[in-house]
Design a protein around this motif. Structure first.
Motif, mmCIF file in Angstrom:
data_model
loop_
_atom_site.group_PDB
_atom_site.id
_atom_site.type_symbol
_atom_site.label_atom_id
_atom_site.label_comp_id
_atom_site.label_asym_id
_atom_site.label_seq_id
_atom_site.Cartn_x
_atom_site.Cartn_y
_atom_site.Cartn_z
ATOM 1 N N UNK A 252 0.828 -1.207 0.000
ATOM 2 C CA UNK A 252 0.000 0.000 0.000
ATOM 3 C C UNK A 252 0.860 1.255 0.000
ATOM 4 N N UNK A 253 1.925 1.229 0.800
ATOM 5 C CA UNK A 253 2.842 2.368 0.827
ATOM 6 C C UNK A 253 3.418 2.615 -0.560
ATOM 7 N N UNK A 254 3.830 1.547 -1.223
ATOM 8 C CA UNK A 254 4.376 1.682 -2.570
ATOM 9 C C UNK A 254 3.319 2.160 -3.567
ATOM 10 N N UNK A 255 2.096 1.736 -3.373
ATOM 11 C CA UNK A 255 1.010 2.118 -4.275
ATOM 12 C C UNK A 255 0.686 3.603 -4.137
ATOM 13 N N UNK A 256 0.747 4.120 -2.912
ATOM 14 C CA UNK A 256 0.254 5.473 -2.641
ATOM 15 C C UNK A 256 1.333 6.542 -2.692
ATOM 16 N N UNK A 257 2.604 6.159 -2.489
ATOM 17 C CA UNK A 257 3.653 7.173 -2.477
ATOM 18 C C UNK A 257 3.900 7.740 -3.869
ATOM 19 N N UNK A 258 4.649 8.824 -3.887
ATOM 20 C CA UNK A 258 4.849 9.578 -5.122
ATOM 21 C C UNK A 258 5.912 9.013 -6.036
#
Length: 381
Positions: free
Chosen positions: A138-144
């Motif tokens: 999720x972190x990878x999906x949402x980060x810039x």
């Protein structure tokens, strides 16, 4: 382009996918056979459920590799790069590592920590695996842009930033370092459940794969565009991951095919020699009315004992049923009404009735010899 020759997906990629599919197919047949022979005690002791889940994670990891490594034309549904790379390749690569860790942790909890690994423990471990790995994705999906994965339409390929690659590699090294610590802790288990040799081989295979992955992702960033490198990467991933599954369960499966009866007897004799109190040094669980350690529970109460690794009464330290018996001379112990089933190793409870060998009786050594059932319905050895 990018200073390299771009190789579009072709016949070699199709052959690679077919070969990898064949490897997965053979492994699946082995697991189906193991489930069909689940009552074979050496297979039953291998925590087949977790091993099967590990196998399924390798299959889904491979599905992600098909896109991430560029084995198909990345058009249409295949062009959703974040879906295939983050939620298939990365997620299930990490799930594979995490489930392997949990499997080793179960042995550590039972044999080193002297604590039970019940269905509740299994569910908690599974929940932790899911939450940690999904959170990472999720972190990878949402980060810039620093962790961005995008689609390069000009070459029909997915592109991941070097920061994304480095983060994934570091996380994998951390996971497998933890696995290495657990394997080291399991080195002194002297029992029928010892998997130290298999564990060392698994660790060597995975470390070799991690080194290969680190080199190719750092020094050959555009490897999905190069035919030889993408094929090598995919084949390495598939061979290493399926080899782990074979190292976990392959030996007892092969023994059940080629030396079924003799290997099971040898396994049971070793278990009897170990004894539930000498080799396992199992102390009562003071927080529970039960003092046992098991890999999984069963919905069937009559069979639940067979799922346990080790079981003992609340007076294990005082009662040692095998202490004064040779492993081939335990008929009176195992068949005595004076001995409660809970004093025996789970594989010897309820389903086994032991007869001492009758010397000079050729029929006992004939493969076609069948002993009539015991009056209490248990299998006869």
């Amino acid at each position: 382009m990018f200073g390299i020759k771009v190789d579009n997906p072709g016949r070699e990629d199709t052959v690679t996918l077919a070969v990898c599919g064949g490897i997965f197919g053979i492994t699946a047949v082995m697991l189906v056979y193991a489930w069909c022979n689940y009552n074979y005690q050496p297979i039953r002791a291998k925590n087949l459920l977790w091993t099967t889940l590990i196998y399924l994670s390798t299959v889904l990891w491979f599905v992600g590799n098909i896109v991430a490594n560029g084995h198909v034309h990345i058009v249409g549904a295949w062009s959703n790069c974040k879906l295939w790379i983050i939620w298939f390749r990365v997620l299930f690569c990490f799930v594979f590592a995490s489930m392997t860790i949990v499997r080793f942790y179960a042995l550590d909890r039972v044999f080193n920590q002297k604590k039970p690994f019940t269905t509740r423990s299994s569910l908690i471990a599974a929940a932790i695996v899911v939450v940690l790995n999904v959170a990472y994705c999720l972190v990878n999906q949402l980060l810039g842009k620093s962790l961005e994965i995008d689609y390069l339409a000009s070459v029909e390929a997915c592109n991941a930033t070097q920061t994304f690659r480095n983060a994934a590699l570091i996380f994998q090294w951390v996971l497998w370092a933890g696995c290495g610590v657990l394997i080291f802790r399991l080195r002194n288990i002297q029992s029928s459940f010892n998997e130290f040799r298999e564990s060392i081989l698994i660790f060597v295979v995975i470390v070799a794969l991690l080194i290969e992955s680190t080199v190719i992702n750092v020094h050959f960033r555009r490897f999905p565009l190069q035919k030889a490198r993408r094929i090598e990467k995919t084949v390495m991933d598939v061979v290493a991951s399926t080899l782990v599954v074979w190292l976990f369960i392959g030996y007892p499966v092969l023994m059940s095919i080629f030396r079924r009866r003799s290997y099971e007897l040898q396994w049971l004799e070793r278990l009897a020699t170990d004894g539930p109190t000498n080799s396992y040094s199992l102390a009562p669980n003071r927080k529970s009315k039960q003092s046992y350690a098991k890999m999984e529970d069963s919905a069937n109460g009559a069979d639940s004992a067979d799922h346990e690794y080790i079981t003992g009464s609340t007076h294990l330290s005082a009662h040692k049923p095998f202490d004064n018996y040779h492993p081939l001379n335990i008929e009176s112990v195992l068949n005595s009404n004076a001995l409660n089933d809970s004093s025996l190793p789970p594989v010897l409870r309820n389903k086994v009735h032991v007869h001492e060998p009758i010397m000079y009786s050729p029929s006992l050594f004939s493969p076609r010899y069948i002993e009539p059932p015991s009056p209490d319905g248990r299998r006869v050895i």
